[in-house]
Design a protein around this motif. Sequence first.
Motif, mmCIF file in Angstrom:
data_model
loop_
_atom_site.group_PDB
_atom_site.id
_atom_site.type_symbol
_atom_site.label_atom_id
_atom_site.label_comp_id
_atom_site.label_asym_id
_atom_site.label_seq_id
_atom_site.Cartn_x
_atom_site.Cartn_y
_atom_site.Cartn_z
ATOM 1 N N PHE D 207 0.844 -1.201 0.000
ATOM 2 C CA PHE D 207 0.000 0.000 0.000
ATOM 3 C C PHE D 207 0.879 1.250 0.000
ATOM 4 O O PHE D 207 0.670 2.181 -0.775
ATOM 5 C CB PHE D 207 -0.909 -0.023 1.226
ATOM 6 C CG PHE D 207 -1.849 1.134 1.292
ATOM 7 C CD1 PHE D 207 -3.037 1.105 0.580
ATOM 8 C CD2 PHE D 207 -1.559 2.254 2.062
ATOM 9 C CE1 PHE D 207 -3.927 2.179 0.638
ATOM 10 C CE2 PHE D 207 -2.436 3.327 2.116
ATOM 11 C CZ PHE D 207 -3.620 3.288 1.400
ATOM 12 N N GLU D 208 1.866 1.218 0.867
ATOM 13 C CA GLU D 208 2.788 2.341 1.008
ATOM 14 C C GLU D 208 3.510 2.636 -0.314
ATOM 15 O O GLU D 208 3.687 3.775 -0.714
ATOM 16 C CB GLU D 208 3.816 1.989 2.098
ATOM 17 C CG GLU D 208 4.626 3.135 2.627
ATOM 18 C CD GLU D 208 3.757 4.193 3.281
ATOM 19 O OE1 GLU D 208 4.144 5.361 3.197
ATOM 20 O OE2 GLU D 208 2.684 3.853 3.855
ATOM 21 N N ARG D 209 3.901 1.559 -1.001
ATOM 22 C CA ARG D 209 4.666 1.730 -2.236
ATOM 23 C C ARG D 209 3.786 2.142 -3.408
ATOM 24 O O ARG D 209 4.268 2.590 -4.438
ATOM 25 C CB ARG D 209 5.394 0.404 -2.560
ATOM 26 C CG ARG D 209 6.198 0.393 -3.854
ATOM 27 C CD ARG D 209 7.355 1.374 -3.794
ATOM 28 N NE ARG D 209 8.054 1.507 -5.067
ATOM 29 C CZ ARG D 209 7.734 2.410 -5.998
ATOM 30 N NH1 ARG D 209 6.736 3.248 -5.809
ATOM 31 N NH2 ARG D 209 8.425 2.475 -7.117
ATOM 32 N N GLY D 210 2.477 1.948 -3.264
ATOM 33 C CA GLY D 210 1.585 2.349 -4.344
ATOM 34 C C GLY D 210 1.596 1.419 -5.544
ATOM 35 O O GLY D 210 1.438 1.863 -6.678
ATOM 36 N N VAL D 211 1.758 0.112 -5.300
ATOM 37 C CA VAL D 211 1.731 -0.839 -6.419
ATOM 38 C C VAL D 211 0.324 -0.932 -6.998
ATOM 39 O O VAL D 211 -0.646 -0.608 -6.323
ATOM 40 C CB VAL D 211 2.204 -2.248 -5.991
ATOM 41 C CG1 VAL D 211 3.668 -2.219 -5.590
ATOM 42 C CG2 VAL D 211 1.335 -2.791 -4.870
ATOM 43 N N LYS D 212 0.238 -1.381 -8.235
ATOM 44 C CA LYS D 212 -1.050 -1.512 -8.907
ATOM 45 C C LYS D 212 -1.502 -2.967 -8.976
ATOM 46 O O LYS D 212 -2.568 -3.276 -9.531
ATOM 47 C CB LYS D 212 -0.954 -0.926 -10.322
ATOM 48 C CG LYS D 212 -0.560 0.548 -10.361
ATOM 49 C CD LYS D 212 -1.522 1.441 -9.594
ATOM 50 C CE LYS D 212 -1.173 2.924 -9.740
ATOM 51 N NZ LYS D 212 -1.942 3.752 -8.776
ATOM 52 N N ILE D 213 -0.669 -3.856 -8.477
ATOM 53 C CA ILE D 213 -0.967 -5.296 -8.481
ATOM 54 C C ILE D 213 -0.428 -5.875 -7.174
ATOM 55 O O ILE D 213 0.685 -5.546 -6.778
ATOM 56 C CB ILE D 213 -0.286 -5.981 -9.691
ATOM 57 C CG1 ILE D 213 -0.959 -5.559 -11.003
ATOM 58 C CG2 ILE D 213 -0.311 -7.495 -9.552
ATOM 59 C CD1 ILE D 213 -0.303 -6.124 -12.255
ATOM 60 N N ILE D 214 -1.225 -6.699 -6.518
ATOM 61 C CA ILE D 214 -0.715 -7.418 -5.349
ATOM 62 C C ILE D 214 -0.760 -8.913 -5.622
ATOM 63 O O ILE D 214 -1.440 -9.356 -6.548
ATOM 64 C CB ILE D 214 -1.506 -7.097 -4.061
ATOM 65 C CG1 ILE D 214 -2.997 -7.380 -4.266
ATOM 66 C CG2 ILE D 214 -1.273 -5.667 -3.625
ATOM 67 C CD1 ILE D 214 -3.806 -7.322 -2.972
ATOM 68 N N HIS D 240 -5.735 3.086 -6.467
ATOM 69 C CA HIS D 240 -5.724 4.064 -5.371
ATOM 70 C C HIS D 240 -7.026 4.030 -4.567
ATOM 71 O O HIS D 240 -7.077 4.514 -3.450
ATOM 72 C CB HIS D 240 -5.515 5.473 -5.944
ATOM 73 C CG HIS D 240 -6.665 5.928 -6.780
ATOM 74 N ND1 HIS D 240 -6.782 5.660 -8.123
ATOM 75 C CD2 HIS D 240 -7.792 6.611 -6.461
ATOM 76 C CE1 HIS D 240 -7.899 6.162 -8.590
ATOM 77 N NE2 HIS D 240 -8.530 6.746 -7.611
ATOM 78 N N THR D 241 -8.075 3.479 -5.143
ATOM 79 C CA THR D 241 -9.357 3.453 -4.426
ATOM 80 C C THR D 241 -9.367 2.420 -3.302
ATOM 81 O O THR D 241 -10.262 2.427 -2.476
ATOM 82 C CB THR D 241 -10.533 3.141 -5.372
ATOM 83 O OG1 THR D 241 -10.328 1.831 -5.924
ATOM 84 C CG2 THR D 241 -10.623 4.142 -6.509
ATOM 85 N N ILE D 244 -5.999 -0.333 2.757
ATOM 86 C CA ILE D 244 -5.270 -1.512 3.227
ATOM 87 C C ILE D 244 -6.256 -2.640 3.534
ATOM 88 O O ILE D 244 -6.009 -3.805 3.230
ATOM 89 C CB ILE D 244 -4.434 -1.163 4.475
ATOM 90 C CG1 ILE D 244 -3.238 -0.288 4.052
ATOM 91 C CG2 ILE D 244 -3.913 -2.427 5.153
ATOM 92 C CD1 ILE D 244 -2.305 0.075 5.175
#
Lengths: 282, 282, 282, 282
Positions: D207-214, D240-241, D244
Motif C-alpha cells: 500500500f505504502e509503495r503504491g503498487v497496482k498489483i498485489i 488508489h481506491t 489496506i
Amino acid sequence: MNLTILIHCQDQSGIIHNVTGFISRNEGNVIYLDQHVDKQAGVFFMRLESEFISEINVETFKSQFSQELAERYGMEWSIHLGGDKPKMAIFVSKYNHCLYDLLSRYHSGELLVDIPFILSNHKDLGNIAQQFDIPYYHIPVNRENKAEAEQKQLKLLKEHQVDFIVLARYMQIVSPRIIDVFPNKIINIHHSFLPAFAGAKPYHAAFERGVKIIGATSHYVTEELDAGPIIEQDVTTVSHTHSIKDFLAKGRDLEKIVLSRAVKLHVTHKTMVYNNKTVIFA
Amino acid sequence: MNLTILIHCQDQSGIIHNVTGFISRNEGNVIYLDQHVDKQAGVFFMRLESEFISEINVETFKSQFSQELAERYGMEWSIHLGGDKPKMAIFVSKYNHCLYDLLSRYHSGELLVDIPFILSNHKDLGNIAQQFDIPYYHIPVNRENKAEAEQKQLKLLKEHQVDFIVLARYMQIVSPRIIDVFPNKIINIHHSFLPAFAGAKPYHAAFERGVKIIGATSHYVTEELDAGPIIEQDVTTVSHTHSIKDFLAKGRDLEKIVLSRAVKLHVTHKTMVYNNKTVIFA
Amino acid sequence: MNLTILIHCQDQSGIIHNVTGFISRNEGNVIYLDQHVDKQAGVFFMRLESEFISEINVETFKSQFSQELAERYGMEWSIHLGGDKPKMAIFVSKYNHCLYDLLSRYHSGELLVDIPFILSNHKDLGNIAQQFDIPYYHIPVNRENKAEAEQKQLKLLKEHQVDFIVLARYMQIVSPRIIDVFPNKIINIHHSFLPAFAGAKPYHAAFERGVKIIGATSHYVTEELDAGPIIEQDVTTVSHTHSIKDFLAKGRDLEKIVLSRAVKLHVTHKTMVYNNKTVIFA
Amino acid sequence: MNLTILIHCQDQSGIIHNVTGFISRNEGNVIYLDQHVDKQAGVFFMRLESEFISEINVETFKSQFSQELAERYGMEWSIHLGGDKPKMAIFVSKYNHCLYDLLSRYHSGELLVDIPFILSNHKDLGNIAQQFDIPYYHIPVNRENKAEAEQKQLKLLKEHQVDFIVLARYMQIVSPRIIDVFPNKIINIHHSFLPAFAGAKPYHAAFERGVKIIGATSHYVTEELDAGPIIEQDVTTVSHTHSIKDFLAKGRDLEKIVLSRAVKLHVTHKTMVYNNKTVIFA
C-alpha cells in the motif's frame, strides 16, 4: 544441426521408447520431448527436438523414420530442420496495429520468417509495407469479383511459394478455394473471446451485453466462420466506464499480442491440430 | 452515521451540484462520490456515501430528498443506512464449494449479512448448514411439483423477510413466480464466461470447442436463462493437457470467488442495473 | 469546447458542491467527475471534465477559478484544454519494441501527441525514426561526458518546448539535472514487477529466483532509482520451461503495452501524484 | 495399478529411452511423460505415470529400477503408488480463510489427503476443526518456550507419521529443528508477490509503495525466511481506491487459492525442487 519431429497417431504402447531409440541410433540427442494423449479420442501426440553433433542427411533420416516408425504406428508426422524460415504472407484491410506488431517483430529478428508480400483489398497500408521494404499487392475484393480476386491471390501465393498466411485483421471471408490449399495454414485473429461474439462487430455486441471482460482469439481458418481450431486467446477487463471506442482500443492491444503469439507458435512448430482443436506444445 | 445514496435518472445539468448541496445543508459530508453517464442512453448514475456527525432522522431525510431532488429530476433512487445487514437466502443443490465460500466469509465477519436459511432441492448439504448453525430447508423440485415447490419457497422467503437470494450452484431454473418478487435481487453464478456456453454443461462445451481460457459469470437472474445483467466475471487459462475433470476443478475456484465478489458488491450497494447491464461502483 | 480540471488539496467539506457550482455558473456541463479521498493523508483529489457549449476565455476562467476556489481551498490544480497535443520526447538505447509500439500508435492517431524528436545514446534505432519521419538525435553518454551530454539533452528539450519525456528502454540513469526540470514528467518502463528486481538485469534475477510470474512497471522518474510513483503494472506467467531468453521475449510484450498505457494515461491527464504514489482516474 | 516416477539426474543421452524400456519390460504403459532439461545446470528432470494392467510388486519394481537405472545414471528418484493418501498436518494462527478453503476441499473429496490434526499457537480456530471433526492441538509459542513448543510439535508430527506440513497463515517462523526433518515438505503461503515485500506486513508495504498489483506466493520453507522454492503465485489488480483493508480482503482470496493449488501440486507429486527452484509438471 537440430530437427523437430511432430507426430500423431493412435495411442499405442512403446512409441516413445522406439522413437527415442531411433534418434539414439542416428547419433542424435533428445533435447526436448513433450507428449500428450487425448484419452477420449485415443490419440497420441508428440513433439521432439533432437540435436545431431554431425550433419546427417535429412532425406535419408526422413525415409528411414517413415519405414521404421511411421508405417508401423500409422503416424501422421512432419520433420523440420532447425533454422528454416517459413514464407509468411500477410493479408490486411485497413487496421494497422497487427501489421505493425508483426513487422516490428520481423524487423528485430524475433519472428523468424520470410515475408514475400503483404496483400490487401485496400490501398491504405501500402505505406507501412514501404516503411519495411516489403512488396504490397492491392487486390480489391467485392461481391462480384471475389472468385477472380481469390484466383489472383492464389497465383501470388504459389509464385512466392508461401508456406502459411496470416490474416492480420483482413476483413474478408476467405473461401474454401484458398482454405483447401492451406489447411491449418491460415491464421486469423478474431476480436472476441470465441465462441462468444463470433461474426461481425464483436466489440459492439460485447458492449451491448454488458460483459466485464473482453478477449481476442487466434485460430486456424476453416470453412465454418470463426469456428476453426483455437491457437491462443487472451482477455482484459472492462467496466461500465468504457465506451465502445475504449473496447476497440483495449482490443487492439489484445489482438496484436494474441496474433503474434499464435504466429510464433506456428512458426516454431509448436501447434498440432486434431478434431478441430489444437495441441500446443509451448 | 453513514448513508449511501444511489441515483439514476435522465442526464441533466446540475445534479451533482444540487445533491451535494442537499447533503451539506443536512450537515453531512460527502466521503465518496462516483458517477457515470451512459451517453448512448442519456442516463446519469451516481453513488454517494455521506457521513453525518450528529444523528439525523432518516425518514425525514428521505422525504426531503424525494421532494427537493427526486421529483425534480425524475430520479429512481434508494438510500441505505450504514451497518444495516440485509437478509440473504442461499439456494443450493449438491455442489458445496460456493456454499462453503459464502459461509466461511459470513462466519469470519467479511460478509455482512444475516442468513435466515439455506434451501435446497436435495438433502446433501444439510450437514454443512448444520456446521454453521443455519436452518436448512429441503424442498424437492421436479417437473410435476415445481409450482407448488416455488410457492413453498416464496412462503419461506416472505416469512423470513429475505432481501435477496443467492443461487450458489442451484441447479434449477427459477421461474418468474419468484423473479418478479425479487427483481435484480437474485444473484446466480454461471459456470462459463457468458455469453459463451450459456445453458447446461458449459465446461463440456468449452472442452469440446478447445478454448484456451474458461470463465465464470455472476449475474442477476431475469426471465431469459443466463441472460441477466452481468455483475462480475473472471477467467483462468486451460490447455490441451486439461481434462474435463480439470476444467471442473479450475472452474470451482473461479465460481466461488466470482460469486462471493458479486454478493459483496450487492450487499455494499455498489451495483446499479439499467438496460440489462450493470454499473458497478467498485 | 472541453476543459479537464485536476485538483488536489486538503480534504474539506463542500469542495465538489462549489466546484460544480462554478462550472455551472460558467455555463459548463460536467460530463465526467471522479474524486478520491486519501483518508490516511487527509487529501482530496478530483478530476473533472466539462463541456462548454459556447467558447469561453480559458485565461479568464483560470483566473476566476484561482480566485474563487483554489485560494480558498488551498488547491494545487491544473486546467487542460481538450484537443491540445503535448510535446513528447522519446529517449531510447538499442531495444526497439517500445519505440515501435509508441510510434505505431502515434502514426495511427491513437496517441495524441507531437513528437519533436527521438534521442539516443546509440545510433541503432535511427532507421526507425526515419521510417516514421521523426528527427533523431544521437548523443553518446559515458561516465566522462554525462554532465555535458545531459546539457545537450536539456538544450534540445527546451528548444523543442518538450512537455514530457518517455524513456522507452533508455538504458541510462537520468540525473537530477533533468529530473528537476521535468518533475513527474519523465515516464520510465522498468522490466520487472517493482519493487521486486529493481536495478539492472531484472529478468536474470527473476529467473534465478524461480518466480512463476514476471512483470513490467511504468513509473515517473524520481531521484531514487526505480522508486518513483507507479503508473501502471502488468504481469504474465512463466514456468520452469522458460529460459531467460523466453523471459526477455515475454517481457518485451509486457513492457511495450504497459509503457503505452502509462503514456496514454499521462497524455489524457488521468494521473495525479501524491506522496510518491499515483491516483489514476482511468 | 498406477505408479508415478519422479527422476532427476545429470543430463545424459538415452535416459527417456531406457526408462520407457524398463516400464515396457514390466508390462507397464506410459500414460503421461513430462521432462525438462535445465541447460544452465545440466540437469534432467522427468515425471512419468504408468499403468500396469496386472498388479506388480512395487518393492521389487523399485529395487530393479534402482539397480538397472538409478545407479547407472546417478538418479535421485521416487516412486509413488496411485491412490496413496499422504498425511498432511495443518498449522494455523488466527486467520481462517486458508483453513476453510483446505478443509472444504478435503471434505468434498477434491484434496486426497488424510489430516491427522490441526495445530495452532492460538485457540481461536478450534471450533472450525470441530466443525470438520479433526483433532486440534493448541501449543502456544512465545520467545521463551519456542524450542520446547517445537519439540512438542515434532512429537505430534512423528506420532501421526505426518508426511508434509501446510502453514495456512501460521504466523510463526518455523526453525531448522522442524525444517530439517521435513525438507521441501513444509508449504507456506506468503501474502505478497515474492520476492517483493518479504517479511512482515506485506500488504501495508505494498500500500505504502503504491503498487497496482498485489500477489500471493506459496513456497517450500527453507531456513532463509520467505526465500524457499516458489511453487505457485498469483496476483490481482488494485488501485488508489483500495484501502489496506481492501488489500487484505483481496489478498485473502489470492492466498487461499494459491495455497490450495500448491498443496494439490505437492500431493499429486507434480513438484520437484532443484537449486532452490521448482520444476512444476502441471
